[in-house]
Design a protein around this motif. Structure first.
Motif, PDB file in Angstrom:
ATOM      1  N   GLY A   9       0.497  -0.978  -0.173  1.00  0.00           N
ATOM      2  CA  GLY A   9       0.020  -0.010  -0.175  1.00  0.00           C
ATOM      3  C   GLY A   9       1.450   0.747   0.080  1.00  0.00           C
ATOM      4  N   LEU A  10       0.363   1.883   0.476  1.00  0.00           N
ATOM      5  CA  LEU A  10       1.317   3.964  -0.272  1.00  0.00           C
ATOM      6  C   LEU A  10       2.123   3.327   0.913  1.00  0.00           C
ATOM      7  N   LYS A  11       2.132   3.310   2.944  1.00  0.00           N
ATOM      8  CA  LYS A  11       3.371   2.818   3.323  1.00  0.00           C
ATOM      9  C   LYS A  11       4.871   2.538   2.620  1.00  0.00           C
ATOM     10  N   GLU A  12       4.359   1.828   1.739  1.00  0.00           N
ATOM     11  CA  GLU A  12       5.362   0.534   1.393  1.00  0.00           C
ATOM     12  C   GLU A  12       6.334   1.388  -0.431  1.00  0.00           C
ATOM     13  N   LEU A  13       5.143   2.242  -0.973  1.00  0.00           N
ATOM     14  CA  LEU A  13       5.567   3.062  -1.712  1.00  0.00           C
ATOM     15  C   LEU A  13       5.804   4.188  -1.069  1.00  0.00           C
ATOM     16  N   VAL A  14       5.742   4.806  -0.305  1.00  0.00           N
ATOM     17  CA  VAL A  14       6.971   6.056   0.191  1.00  0.00           C
ATOM     18  C   VAL A  14       7.776   5.461   0.476  1.00  0.00           C
ATOM     19  N   GLY A  15       8.095   4.133   1.492  1.00  0.00           N
ATOM     20  CA  GLY A  15       9.156   4.181   1.574  1.00  0.00           C
ATOM     21  C   GLY A  15      10.350   3.736   0.606  1.00  0.00           C
ATOM     22  N   ARG A  16       9.687   2.774  -0.243  1.00  0.00           N
ATOM     23  CA  ARG A  16      10.358   2.797  -1.480  1.00  0.00           C
ATOM     24  C   ARG A  16      11.298   3.804  -2.151  1.00  0.00           C
ATOM     25  N   VAL A  17      10.323   4.437  -2.742  1.00  0.00           N
ATOM     26  CA  VAL A  17      11.003   6.052  -2.836  1.00  0.00           C
ATOM     27  C   VAL A  17      11.355   6.432  -2.325  1.00  0.00           C
ATOM     28  N   MET A  18      11.978   6.134  -0.793  1.00  0.00           N
ATOM     29  CA  MET A  18      12.897   7.025  -0.321  1.00  0.00           C
ATOM     30  C   MET A  18      13.832   6.610  -0.543  1.00  0.00           C
ATOM     31  N   GLN A  29      -1.876  -1.632  -4.377  1.00  0.00           N
ATOM     32  CA  GLN A  29      -3.028  -1.488  -3.768  1.00  0.00           C
ATOM     33  C   GLN A  29      -3.374  -0.112  -3.515  1.00  0.00           C
ATOM     34  N   LEU A  30      -3.723   0.942  -4.018  1.00  0.00           N
ATOM     35  CA  LEU A  30      -3.916   2.127  -3.122  1.00  0.00           C
ATOM     36  C   LEU A  30      -5.354   2.138  -3.075  1.00  0.00           C
ATOM     37  N   SER A  31      -6.006   2.994  -2.468  1.00  0.00           N
ATOM     38  CA  SER A  31      -7.355   3.467  -2.908  1.00  0.00           C
ATOM     39  C   SER A  31      -7.605   4.765  -3.679  1.00  0.00           C
ATOM     40  N   ALA A  32      -8.397   4.707  -4.037  1.00  0.00           N
ATOM     41  CA  ALA A  32      -8.700   6.326  -5.026  1.00  0.00           C
ATOM     42  C   ALA A  32      -8.601   7.701  -4.784  1.00  0.00           C
ATOM     43  N   GLU A  33      -8.515   7.345  -3.840  1.00  0.00           N
ATOM     44  CA  GLU A  33      -7.706   8.906  -2.811  1.00  0.00           C
ATOM     45  C   GLU A  33      -6.316   8.902  -2.925  1.00  0.00           C
ATOM     46  N   GLU A  34      -6.488   7.458  -2.305  1.00  0.00           N
ATOM     47  CA  GLU A  34      -4.672   7.598  -2.155  1.00  0.00           C
ATOM     48  C   GLU A  34      -4.120   7.910  -3.324  1.00  0.00           C
ATOM     49  N   ARG A  35      -4.629   7.461  -4.324  1.00  0.00           N
ATOM     50  CA  ARG A  35      -3.926   7.204  -6.348  1.00  0.00           C
ATOM     51  C   ARG A  35      -3.823   8.714  -6.038  1.00  0.00           C
ATOM     52  N   ALA A  45      10.323  15.884  -1.283  1.00  0.00           N
ATOM     53  CA  ALA A  45       9.893  16.404  -1.520  1.00  0.00           C
ATOM     54  C   ALA A  45       8.163  14.992  -1.384  1.00  0.00           C
ATOM     55  N   PHE A  46       8.779  14.196  -2.491  1.00  0.00           N
ATOM     56  CA  PHE A  46       7.228  12.875  -2.790  1.00  0.00           C
ATOM     57  C   PHE A  46       7.055  12.655  -1.154  1.00  0.00           C
ATOM     58  N   GLN A  47       7.705  12.337  -0.021  1.00  0.00           N
ATOM     59  CA  GLN A  47       7.069  11.977   1.394  1.00  0.00           C
ATOM     60  C   GLN A  47       6.525  13.185   2.249  1.00  0.00           C
ATOM     61  N   THR A  48       6.957  14.327   1.855  1.00  0.00           N
ATOM     62  CA  THR A  48       6.519  15.235   2.624  1.00  0.00           C
ATOM     63  C   THR A  48       5.165  15.545   2.206  1.00  0.00           C
ATOM     64  N   ALA A  49       4.475  15.662   0.726  1.00  0.00           N
ATOM     65  CA  ALA A  49       3.514  16.228   0.385  1.00  0.00           C
ATOM     66  C   ALA A  49       2.866  14.914   0.763  1.00  0.00           C
ATOM     67  N   LEU A  50       2.835  13.955   1.111  1.00  0.00           N
ATOM     68  CA  LEU A  50       1.986  12.574   1.033  1.00  0.00           C
ATOM     69  C   LEU A  50       1.795  12.595   2.520  1.00  0.00           C
ATOM     70  N   VAL A  51       2.736  12.788   3.396  1.00  0.00           N
ATOM     71  CA  VAL A  51       2.493  13.076   5.269  1.00  0.00           C
ATOM     72  C   VAL A  51       1.816  13.873   5.330  1.00  0.00           C
ATOM     73  N   LYS A  52       2.196  15.534   4.262  1.00  0.00           N
ATOM     74  CA  LYS A  52       1.944  17.475   5.286  1.00  0.00           C
ATOM     75  C   LYS A  52      -0.459  16.326   4.135  1.00  0.00           C
ATOM     76  N   ARG A  53      -0.610  15.719   3.088  1.00  0.00           N
ATOM     77  CA  ARG A  53      -1.756  15.875   2.344  1.00  0.00           C
ATOM     78  C   ARG A  53      -2.641  13.995   4.111  1.00  0.00           C
ATOM     79  N   TRP A  54      -2.817  13.648   4.060  1.00  0.00           N
ATOM     80  CA  TRP A  54      -2.471  12.287   5.346  1.00  0.00           C
ATOM     81  C   TRP A  54      -3.044  12.431   7.087  1.00  0.00           C
ATOM     82  N   ALA A  55      -2.334  13.834   7.223  1.00  0.00           N
ATOM     83  CA  ALA A  55      -1.885  14.961   8.146  1.00  0.00           C
ATOM     84  C   ALA A  55      -3.195  15.180   8.530  1.00  0.00           C
ATOM     85  N   THR A  56      -4.051  16.385   7.177  1.00  0.00           N
ATOM     86  CA  THR A  56      -4.779  16.946   7.460  1.00  0.00           C
ATOM     87  C   THR A  56      -6.304  16.526   7.111  1.00  0.00           C
TER      88      THR A  56
END
Length: 87
Positions: free
Chosen positions: A19-28, A49-55, A76-87
């Motif tokens: 899922g999303l956690k693994e995707l971000v980890g791999r990017v890093m 496997q991502l939800s429509a919102e995650e995608r 930058a990718f990690q930060t953008a997604l962390v900000k998105r899911w923290a709100t």
């Protein structure tokens, strides 16, 4: 037929189960994976496997990377997604 990044995880699960956690980890940790994601996001994301919102969030984060120096794209990718899911 998956991307060239498809394969097996150490735990034995397929990449498609990730899922999303693994995707971000791999990017890093994998700059080649990040560049493949930027070049062809739909093919790479097919292995996750991502939800429509995650995608949508991932695609928006990728779009913002075009203005970011390559050496800073993973963070930058990690930060953008962390900000998105923290709100």
């Amino acid at each position: 037929m998956g991307s060239r990044f498809a394969g097996r995880r150490p735990e034995g699960g397929s990449v498609a189960e990730q899922g999303l956690k693994e995707l971000v980890g791999r990017v890093m940790i994998d700059p080649d994976f990040l560049q493949a994601l930027v070049r062809d996001p739909h093919t790479v994301l097919a292995d996750y496997q991502l939800s429509a919102e995650e995608r949508v969030s991932v695609l928006q984060a990728i779009a913002k990377l075009t203005l970011t120096p390559q050496s800073q794209q993973a963070r930058a990718f990690q930060t953008a997604l962390v900000k998105r899911w923290a709100t």
